[in-house]
Each structure stands twice: as structure tokens, then as C-alpha cells.
Design an enzyme around this catalytic site. Structure first.
Site, PDB file in Angstrom:
ATOM      1  N   ASP A   1       0.903  -1.101   0.134  1.00 23.54           N
ATOM      2  CA  ASP A   1      -0.084  -0.152  -0.091  1.00 23.54           C
ATOM      3  C   ASP A   1       0.997   1.178  -0.024  1.00 23.54           C
ATOM      4  O   ASP A   1       1.934   1.432   0.950  1.00 23.54           O
ATOM      5  CB  ASP A   1      -0.877   0.002   1.219  1.00 23.54           C
ATOM      6  CG  ASP A   1      -2.195   0.691   1.341  1.00 23.54           C
ATOM      7  OD1 ASP A   1      -2.505   1.446   0.208  1.00 23.54           O
ATOM      8  OD2 ASP A   1      -2.684   1.095   2.264  1.00 23.54           O
TER       9      ASP A   1
ATOM     10  N   GLY B   1      -9.280   5.394   2.963  1.00 28.73           N
ATOM     11  CA  GLY B   1      -9.767   6.186   3.935  1.00 28.73           C
ATOM     12  C   GLY B   1     -10.954   5.659   4.636  1.00 28.73           C
ATOM     13  O   GLY B   1     -11.866   6.322   4.950  1.00 28.73           O
TER      14      GLY B   1
ATOM     15  N   ASN C   1      -9.880   0.640   1.142  1.00 30.45           N
ATOM     16  CA  ASN C   1      -9.050   0.297   2.142  1.00 30.45           C
ATOM     17  C   ASN C   1      -9.340   0.777   3.416  1.00 30.45           C
ATOM     18  O   ASN C   1      -9.907   1.897   3.533  1.00 30.45           O
ATOM     19  CB  ASN C   1      -7.674   1.213   1.789  1.00 30.45           C
ATOM     20  CG  ASN C   1      -6.892   0.729   0.458  1.00 30.45           C
ATOM     21  OD1 ASN C   1      -7.500  -0.199  -0.396  1.00 30.45           O
ATOM     22  ND2 ASN C   1      -6.041   1.361  -0.038  1.00 30.45           N
TER      23      ASN C   1
HETATM   24  P1  13P Z   1      -7.978   4.449   7.159  1.00 31.92           P
HETATM   25  O1  13P Z   1      -6.847   4.364   7.863  1.00 31.92           O
HETATM   26  O2  13P Z   1      -8.903   5.746   7.099  1.00 31.92           O
HETATM   27  O3  13P Z   1      -8.993   3.287   7.103  1.00 31.92           O
HETATM   28  O4  13P Z   1      -7.575   4.494   5.544  1.00 31.92           O
HETATM   29  C1  13P Z   1      -6.701   3.478   5.072  1.00 31.92           C
HETATM   30  C2  13P Z   1      -6.255   3.591   3.784  1.00 31.92           C
HETATM   31  O5  13P Z   1      -6.820   4.128   3.071  1.00 31.92           O
HETATM   32  C3  13P Z   1      -5.075   2.786   3.595  1.00 31.92           C
HETATM   33  O6  13P Z   1      -4.670   3.122   2.069  1.00 31.92           O
END
Ligand code: 13P
Length: 289
Positions: free
Chosen positions: A88, A213, A234
């Protein structure tokens, strides 16, 4: 047991293309070690579904991509359905290549901070390398808010339709993360998704889209976004904050006799419950979508 999540698609790219066609979505969770990895697999088994686990670059670097890939290979033996491993938010082309070589199913090259030409050129380089080994590539355009990202206007963070189309045509990624107003982590205000922009992007690009997010997005917005072309979501902060909270409480309660596996035995079901809850929301959108 054969169901819509049976190990039918070994190929992630085919799975995602099918999801884009049928309004479905793969839930992807940021994990950090063997413990939250186990909680994620147990949750997916309980919910009878596929799963994607993701390592942020600090995890990939500290634990090592080879070690993480081997751990995931291990837990696959216990999984009822597919478990995909993704790198990621890598801003490093080299780390993306290392993850490809280690056996990751998917890597994200995050060039959202770069000028468009450079983002396209770097994404293209990662795509060329990854596709030779059948590995999926996620690109990013626009900015995901929260953390250190400061924006001055909508133009500063919203993915532009033209730029998404160019990135898509020229770099040919398998997934595109689009900045449409979501933010990483717990935010003081509920993030406002720009659904108009999402529909404009989805109208010109057939490539599966990604929503980042996931922690702060209301359930109904998650499901609406899935019905509009989001094929991967995600989710990270809610997982690691649950982990840290209950581990901290366990350490405090145990005092000098604190011993990791005893504490983690209590923490694991808490992480699993959070992941199951998110899987339910994402997968119920699949069924109605
Ligand atoms: P959050 O931490 O808000 O769940 O988002 C995770 C994310 O988008 C990782 O790429």
C-alpha cells in the site's frame, strides 16, 4: 463450500474486472504483523469471503516483503477463500519491484504527489515490471486527505477526470485510487465524498476504482460508492487503533507478568470483530449492488 466467494478467481485482475462489471468490492485491510493478519483471515472465514491484506511501506521494510509474503502463503492454507497481499502507498519504485519479486499479488505506486507526467512515467515503469509476473498495479491520482496532507482548494485534492483518463490510458494500471474527498484515519468531521466527481470518472474509465480512508466513511456512503464503480476499499486505522488499545490495556492489567501470546489471545477477537463488521458492510453492498 461453493458460493460467490469460492476460490474461483485465482487471478486478482480477473476478479477485479468482474467486480467492476457487477458492482462488487474487495475489502482490503492494512495489517502489521502475524497477529492482525490472523485476525483478518479468521474474520474472512467467518464471513465466508475473499480478503485483501495490505502492508504499508514501514511494515514492508521492517518485517521484510519476503517474510510478509511467506506469512500470507502460510495463512492461505487456513483460508476458505482467496487472500490477496498488496503493498500500500509505496512512493518507491524499488519497493514495488521488491514486493513483486517477493510474491505480492498487487502493489500500489503512489505518485499522487508528483506532477502528472512523472506520475504516469513512474506508474508505467511499475506496470511494465509487475505485469511480467502477473502482479496487479494500483495507481493514485488526486489526494487522500488527512494526516499531513494540507489542501487549499477542491482543485488541489480532487482527481480531475481528464487526468484520471490520461493516467489510465498511458500507464494502464489495473486499479486507480481516486481522490474524491475521503481522508485517512479518524477525522474531526465526517469526510464528504464528491459523488458527482466519482460518477464523472466512472463514466469515462472502465478500470476498477479504489476508495481510500475506509475508517471514517459512513456505511451508506461506502455502499453508494461501491454501486458507482469502487471495487476495492482500504481500511486501516480502525484496525490498528483497536489492536493498540486492547494490547495496551492487556499489558497494563498484566503488569510484570505481561506475556505476548496471552495478551494477544484476548486482543485477536477484538480485531476480528472490527474486520468482520467492515466486511459485512462491504459485502452487503455487493449483494444489493
Ligand atoms: P483508513 O486508515 O482511514 O482506514 O484508510 C486506510 C487507507 O486508505 C490505506 O490506504
Amino acid at each position: 463450500m461453493e458460493n460467490q466467494f469460492s476460490k474461483k478467481y485465482t487471478n486478482l485482475s480477473a476478479l477485479l474486472k468482474g467486480y467492476r462489471k457487477h458492482g462488487k468490492c474487495l475489502a482490503a485491510f492494512n495489517v502489521n504483523d502475524n497477529y492482525d493478519l490472523k485476525a483478518a483471515v479468521d474474520a474472512a472465514n467467518q464471513q465466508d469471503t475473499h480478503l485483501m491484506v495490505m502492508t504499508y511501506p514501514p511494515v514492508a521494510e521492517l518485517v521484510g516483503v519476503e517474510v510478509f509474503a511467506a506469512m500470507v502463503e502460510g495463512v492461505r492454507k487456513k483460508a476458505k477463500h482467496n487472500v490477496y497481499l498488496h503493498l500500500d502507498h509505496s512512493t518507491s519504485i524499488e519497493l514495488c519491484k521488491a514486493a513483486v519479486d517477493a510474491g505480492y499479488d498487487s502493489v500500489m505506486f503512489d505518485g499522487s504527489h508528483l506532477p502528472l507526467e512523472q506520475n504516469i512515467a513512474s506508474t508505467k515503469e511499475v506496470v511494465a515490471y509487475a505485469h511480467k509476473k502477473g502482479v496487479v498495479v494500483e495507481a493514485e491520482i488526486g489526494k487522500i486527505l488527512g494526516r499531513e496532507v494540507v489542501v487549499k482548494s477542491d482543485d488541489d485534492f480532487l482527481a480531475s477526470v481528464e487526468q484520471v483518463a490520461r493516467l489510465n490510458e498511458e500507464a494502464k494500471p489495473d486499479l486507480i485510487a481516486v481522490g474524491i474527498g475521503t481522508a485517512h484515519g479518524f477525522t474531526p468531521e465526517v469526510p464528504k465524498i464528491n459523488f458527482k466527481r466519482l460518477s464523472e470518472i466512472a463514466a469515462v474509465v472502465e478500470t476498477p476504482l479504489v476508495l481510500h480512508g475506509g475508517t471514517g466513511i459512513p456505511d451508506e456512503d461506502i455502499q453508494k460508492a461501491i454501486s458507482m464503480g469502487i471495487c476495492k476499499i482500504n481500511i486501516g486505522t480502525v484496525v490498528h487503533t483497536t489492536y493498540m488499545k486492547y494490547m495496551g490495556e492487556g499489558i497494563q492489567a498484566a503488569g510484570k507478568s505481561a506475556y505476548p501470546p496471552f495478551i494477544m489471545k484476548e486482543v485477536l477477537p477484538k480485531i476480528q470483530a472490527v474486520i468482520e463488521d467492515r466486511l459485512r458492510v462491504v459485502n452487503s453492498a455487493e449483494i444489493s449492488g
